[in-house]
Design an enzyme around this catalytic site. Structure first.
Site, PDB file in Angstrom:
ATOM      1  N   ASN A   1       0.892  -1.315  -0.048  1.00  0.00           N
ATOM      2  CA  ASN A   1       0.108  -0.105   0.009  1.00  0.00           C
ATOM      3  C   ASN A   1       1.056   1.305  -0.082  1.00  0.00           C
ATOM      4  O   ASN A   1       1.883   1.131   0.039  1.00  0.00           O
ATOM      5  CB  ASN A   1      -0.999   0.014   1.235  1.00  0.00           C
ATOM      6  CG  ASN A   1      -2.504   0.621   0.982  1.00  0.00           C
ATOM      7  OD1 ASN A   1      -2.332   1.473   0.409  1.00  0.00           O
ATOM      8  ND2 ASN A   1      -3.309   0.119   1.467  1.00  0.00           N
TER       9      ASN A   1
ATOM     10  N   HIS B   1      23.812   2.125  12.013  1.00  0.00           N
ATOM     11  CA  HIS B   1      24.846   3.002  12.286  1.00  0.00           C
ATOM     12  C   HIS B   1      25.645   2.405  13.829  1.00  0.00           C
ATOM     13  O   HIS B   1      24.923   2.103  14.707  1.00  0.00           O
ATOM     14  CB  HIS B   1      24.520   4.516  12.692  1.00  0.00           C
ATOM     15  CG  HIS B   1      23.894   4.991  11.289  1.00  0.00           C
ATOM     16  ND1 HIS B   1      24.606   5.743  10.076  1.00  0.00           N
ATOM     17  CD2 HIS B   1      22.656   5.092  10.767  1.00  0.00           C
ATOM     18  CE1 HIS B   1      23.785   5.904   9.235  1.00  0.00           C
ATOM     19  NE2 HIS B   1      22.737   5.560   9.836  1.00  0.00           N
TER      20      HIS B   1
ATOM     21  N   GLY C   1      -0.187  -1.768   8.518  1.00  0.00           N
ATOM     22  CA  GLY C   1       0.282   0.021   8.346  1.00  0.00           C
ATOM     23  C   GLY C   1       1.005   0.388   9.541  1.00  0.00           C
ATOM     24  O   GLY C   1       1.006  -0.080  10.610  1.00  0.00           O
TER      25      GLY C   1
ATOM     26  N   SER D   1      -0.756  -3.495  13.111  1.00  0.00           N
ATOM     27  CA  SER D   1      -0.143  -2.299  12.706  1.00  0.00           C
ATOM     28  C   SER D   1       0.513  -1.511  13.807  1.00  0.00           C
ATOM     29  O   SER D   1       0.061  -1.737  14.937  1.00  0.00           O
ATOM     30  CB  SER D   1      -1.607  -1.289  12.145  1.00  0.00           C
ATOM     31  OG  SER D   1      -2.470  -1.410  13.181  1.00  0.00           O
TER      32      SER D   1
ATOM     33  N   THR E   1      11.757  -5.772  16.121  1.00  0.00           N
ATOM     34  CA  THR E   1      13.356  -5.977  16.586  1.00  0.00           C
ATOM     35  C   THR E   1      13.701  -7.098  16.604  1.00  0.00           C
ATOM     36  O   THR E   1      14.994  -7.284  16.766  1.00  0.00           O
ATOM     37  CB  THR E   1      13.446  -5.091  17.966  1.00  0.00           C
ATOM     38  OG1 THR E   1      12.832  -5.808  18.969  1.00  0.00           O
ATOM     39  CG2 THR E   1      12.763  -3.651  17.838  1.00  0.00           C
ATOM     40  N   LYS E   2      12.970  -8.350  16.505  1.00  0.00           N
ATOM     41  CA  LYS E   2      13.456  -9.541  17.006  1.00  0.00           C
ATOM     42  C   LYS E   2      12.672 -10.481  15.848  1.00  0.00           C
ATOM     43  O   LYS E   2      11.809 -10.032  15.444  1.00  0.00           O
ATOM     44  CB  LYS E   2      13.332 -10.015  18.160  1.00  0.00           C
ATOM     45  CG  LYS E   2      13.984  -9.380  19.223  1.00  0.00           C
ATOM     46  CD  LYS E   2      13.890  -9.788  20.798  1.00  0.00           C
ATOM     47  CE  LYS E   2      14.719  -9.079  21.724  1.00  0.00           C
ATOM     48  NZ  LYS E   2      14.605  -9.628  23.136  1.00  0.00           N
TER      49      LYS E   2
ATOM     50  N   ARG F   1       5.614  -8.262  19.813  1.00  0.00           N
ATOM     51  CA  ARG F   1       5.730  -9.550  20.616  1.00  0.00           C
ATOM     52  C   ARG F   1       4.773 -10.473  20.014  1.00  0.00           C
ATOM     53  O   ARG F   1       3.591  -9.956  19.478  1.00  0.00           O
ATOM     54  CB  ARG F   1       5.434  -9.132  22.208  1.00  0.00           C
ATOM     55  CG  ARG F   1       6.400  -8.494  22.770  1.00  0.00           C
ATOM     56  CD  ARG F   1       6.038  -8.318  24.263  1.00  0.00           C
ATOM     57  NE  ARG F   1       7.096  -7.438  25.075  1.00  0.00           N
ATOM     58  CZ  ARG F   1       7.188  -6.125  25.188  1.00  0.00           C
ATOM     59  NH1 ARG F   1       6.130  -5.569  24.486  1.00  0.00           N
ATOM     60  NH2 ARG F   1       8.018  -5.753  25.795  1.00  0.00           N
TER      61      ARG F   1
END
Length: 204
Positions: free
Chosen positions: A83, A113, A140, A158, A163-164, A178
């Protein structure tokens, strides 16, 4: 090794390299052209996307606007839908399987970084690849961070920040993302019944 080779392998590299700068220039120009197309130019959109990305399967539908840094590290399978306002920072490979759907403003980040300020200020950076399996729906405003692998048959709610790694056959959401629960046979049977009812009531 060239800076491009270092970038793709996840090592520290300098983005302000002649070859990489030229590749970014080309990709961003193609994104600009793509984002200026209208709904009467869908075949032209397909041509641009296939020129821009590393591999594009059958039945791939990306709505403008779309942005990426390089394009060639991105591999997309069959039956992909993105989308509005998808962003992929593709300094490392991004691999997307078959039957994947992105809601609006889904962002895939492979770029990172250094945490140390002195090293970061020296102008080096790095990346980690992102892999998304088959039959995945990402809601989204979700962000997928560097190095993440999302399994098959996954729903990401959404607004999530992934992160994992996320395993197969689950619903996951949140910041950080999670696992909420497994997708079950009951889910499958419910939605098959909904589909059958839709087909019955819309039968010509």
């Amino acid at each position: 090794m060239t800076e491009k080779e270092k970038m793709l392998s996840g090592q520290l590299y300098r983005a302000e390299d002649g070859e990489l700068s030229a590749l970014r220039f080309e990709a961003r120009n193609l994104c600009h052209v793509f984002n200026r197309t209208n709904e009467n130019q869908k075949s032209y959109r397909q041509k641009i996307i296939r020129e821009l990305l590393g591999h594009v399967g059958a039945n791939v539908n990306i709505h403008p606007s779309f942005r990426c840094d390089y394009g060639f590290p991105i591999t997309i399978g069959d039956n992909f839908y993105a989308n509005y306002d998808c962003i992929i920072l593709d300094v490392c490979p991004v691999t997307i399987g078959d039957n994947v759907m992105f809601g609006p403003r889904v962002c895939i980040y492979t770029a990172g970084h250094p945490l140390d300020a002195e090293v970061r200020a020296a102008g080096v950076e790095y990346g980690k690849p992102v892999t998304i399996g088959d039959n995945v729906w990402i809601g989204g405003n979700t962000v997928v961070n560097p190095g993440v692998k999302i399994g098959n048959n996954v729903v990401i709610g959404s607004g999530s920040v992934v992160t994992k790694d996320i395993p197969d056959n689950v619903i996951a959401a949140g910041n950080p993302c999670r696992i909420l629960r497994a997708l079950t046979e009951e889910d499958k049977q419910y939605w098959l019944a909904q589909k059958a009812e839709y087909e019955r009531t819309n039968h010509d």
